[in-house]
Motif scaffolding. Structure first.
Motif, short mmCIF file in Angstrom:
data_model
loop_
_atom_site.label_atom_id
_atom_site.label_comp_id
_atom_site.label_asym_id
_atom_site.label_seq_id
_atom_site.Cartn_x
_atom_site.Cartn_y
_atom_site.Cartn_z
N UNK A 181 -6.71 16.84 4.32
CA UNK A 181 -6.44 16.87 2.88
C UNK A 181 -4.96 17.08 2.60
N UNK A 182 -4.36 18.04 3.32
CA UNK A 182 -2.92 18.28 3.14
C UNK A 182 -2.09 17.07 3.53
N UNK A 183 -2.45 16.43 4.64
CA UNK A 183 -1.72 15.24 5.07
C UNK A 183 -1.87 14.10 4.09
N UNK A 184 -3.07 13.97 3.51
CA UNK A 184 -3.31 12.92 2.52
C UNK A 184 -2.45 13.12 1.29
N UNK A 185 -2.36 14.37 0.83
CA UNK A 185 -1.57 14.66 -0.37
C UNK A 185 -0.08 14.42 -0.11
N UNK A 186 0.40 14.80 1.07
CA UNK A 186 1.80 14.58 1.42
C UNK A 186 2.10 13.09 1.52
N UNK A 187 1.18 12.34 2.14
CA UNK A 187 1.38 10.89 2.30
C UNK A 187 1.43 10.20 0.94
N UNK A 188 0.53 10.60 0.05
CA UNK A 188 0.52 9.99 -1.29
C UNK A 188 1.81 10.32 -2.03
N UNK A 189 2.25 11.58 -1.93
CA UNK A 189 3.47 12.00 -2.63
C UNK A 189 4.69 11.23 -2.14
N UNK A 190 4.78 11.02 -0.83
CA UNK A 190 5.96 10.38 -0.25
C UNK A 190 5.92 8.85 -0.34
N UNK A 191 4.76 8.27 -0.10
CA UNK A 191 4.69 6.81 0.05
C UNK A 191 3.93 6.10 -1.06
N UNK A 192 3.07 6.83 -1.78
CA UNK A 192 2.29 6.21 -2.85
C UNK A 192 2.34 7.08 -4.10
N UNK A 193 3.51 7.18 -4.73
CA UNK A 193 3.61 8.04 -5.91
C UNK A 193 2.69 7.64 -7.04
N UNK A 194 2.25 6.38 -7.05
CA UNK A 194 1.30 5.92 -8.07
C UNK A 194 -0.13 5.94 -7.55
N UNK A 195 -0.35 6.51 -6.40
CA UNK A 195 -1.70 6.67 -5.87
C UNK A 195 -2.36 5.37 -5.46
N UNK A 196 -3.68 5.43 -5.36
CA UNK A 196 -4.45 4.26 -4.95
C UNK A 196 -4.34 3.12 -5.95
N UNK A 197 -4.18 3.46 -7.23
CA UNK A 197 -4.02 2.41 -8.23
C UNK A 197 -2.71 1.66 -8.02
N UNK A 198 -1.66 2.38 -7.62
CA UNK A 198 -0.40 1.72 -7.31
C UNK A 198 -0.52 0.81 -6.10
N UNK A 199 -1.29 1.26 -5.11
CA UNK A 199 -1.50 0.44 -3.94
C UNK A 199 -2.27 -0.82 -4.28
N UNK A 200 -3.27 -0.68 -5.16
CA UNK A 200 -4.03 -1.85 -5.59
C UNK A 200 -3.16 -2.86 -6.33
N UNK A 201 -2.20 -2.35 -7.11
CA UNK A 201 -1.31 -3.27 -7.85
C UNK A 201 -0.41 -4.04 -6.89
N UNK A 202 0.00 -3.38 -5.80
CA UNK A 202 0.83 -4.06 -4.81
C UNK A 202 0.08 -5.23 -4.18
N UNK A 203 -1.18 -4.99 -3.81
CA UNK A 203 -1.97 -6.05 -3.20
C UNK A 203 -2.26 -7.15 -4.20
N UNK A 204 -2.39 -6.78 -5.46
CA UNK A 204 -2.69 -7.76 -6.49
C UNK A 204 -1.53 -8.74 -6.67
N UNK A 205 -0.30 -8.23 -6.48
CA UNK A 205 0.88 -9.09 -6.59
C UNK A 205 0.94 -10.06 -5.43
#
Length: 348
Positions: A324-348
């Motif tokens: 859980x801690x690693x997931x939160x750190x990874x999201x903060x550093x690499x996915x500031x917009x969370x899973x929705x941001x990741x989905x938008x990247x793939x959509x592009x």
């Protein structure tokens, strides 16, 4: 992206109960009561994540005390469920077992409406809302914000947890409430009631989402977002940020209370542990992982994080907190917009 996810939630709410009731145990398509209850819990958690996103994602207000409102809603429903036990408790008394054990002779004043389902539903929503209104008014009027507001909300939650641990408050002490029997005269452990509670949780989630979407797309929502981005400019234009922040905070608290009210009969217990700081922090993680300021993102985050938790606690219990801690750190550093941001990247 939003409509497909809402459709998925709606399908789950209908499909899981159907597979539980339509097919007998042992059938390949049968889903056990465990999965019905698990879905119901996830739906309640999703309401909490959505509630937090309303104030954090759109108002810039990070509350680390929403576990308190969730627990208060749960206690409100738990009081009614304890009265529904009647004389089927261990001591065969009209009083809840813990009161008999503590040698109480009568119900305390705050249990006055506990035999009324409608009365307790009202209190389960009104009390957290009133607490949020009083606390929020003084906090926002004093212009407490940022990390200071987060710390104060967490301190409020810890104080309430310590209060509820005390036996003399009349809330069951550290054991809380459990051993529920029925709701409105209907046995709580029947398949039909479990399905009804699960569906009610799904309907509540969809309803809360629609209300939150309507609010955030309205003039009220646009001003709230402006306060998040530049509160000083909004105040200079003649708007009172206190009114908008306070209304958002109260609505968010009531949503969390609704989730707690639906959660308790499905898990069968409520105790002060639900007010622990960790519970409120997890809500913030759900919102962050899903994507703040999107409404549907935190719903996705709640399902993703709790689904992952269910898997890891089964195969590697001691490692879940590290994950859980690693997931939160990874999201903060690499996915500031969370899973929705990741989905938008793939959509592009």
């Amino acid at each position: 992206m939003k409509k497909p996810l809402l459709i998925v939630v709606a399908v789950l709410v209908l499909l899981v109960p159907f597979l539980h009731l339509a097919f007998p145990a042992g059938h390949a398509l049968h889903l056990s009561e465990f999965y019905v209850s698990l879905l119901g819990k996830f739906l309640c958690f999703a309401i909490c994540a959505l509630a937090l996103d309303l104030i954090w994602g759109f108002g810039g207000i990070l509350s680390l005390g929403h576990g308190l409102f969730f627990a208060l809603g749960g206690y409100g429903m738990g009081m009614y469920l304890m009265r529904q036990i009647g004389r089927e408790g261990q001591y065969q008394s009209d009083l809840p077992d813990f009161m008999v054990f503590l040698n109480w002779k009568e119900l305390p004043w705050h249990w006055g409406l506990s035999d009324s389902l409608v009365g307790q539903i009202f209190l389960a929503l009104a009390v957290p809302g009133l607490l949020a209104a009083v606390f929020g008014y003084f906090a926002f009027r004093s212009r407490i914000q940022g990390v200071y507001f987060s710390i104060i909300t967490q301190a409020l939650t810890v104080a309430a947890m310590l209060l509820f641990f005390r036996n003399e408050t009349g809330f069951g002490g550290n054991n809380g409430f459990t051993d529920f029997k029925r709701i409105a005269g209907i046995a709580i452990n029947t398949p039909g009631m479990k399905v009804a509670l699960c569906v009610a949780s799904g309907v509540a989630l969809i309803g809360c989402y629609l209300v939150a979407r309507w609010l955030t797309n309205s003039r009220w929502g646009r001003i709230l977002q402006a306060i998040r981005d530049a509160e000083g400019r909004v105040r200079f234009l003649g708007y009172d940020p206190v009114a908008f922040k306070l209304s958002a905070y109260v609505i968010s608290a009531v949503m969390c209370a609704l989730a707690g009210m639906l959660y308790v009969p499905q898990v069968g217990i409520i105790n002060p542990g639900e007010m622990s700081p960790a519970a409120s922090i997890e809500m913030a993680i759900w919102a962050a992982v899903g994507g703040r300021g999107t409404l549907i993102g935190p719903v996705l985050g709640a399902f993703f994080v709790n689904g992952t938790k269910s898997v890891f606690t089964a195969v590697w219990p001691e490692g879940w907190l590290y994950v859980l801690g690693g997931l939160f750190i990874a999201v903060t550093l690499f996915l500031p917009q969370g899973l929705m941001g990741l989905a938008k990247r793939f959509k592009k």
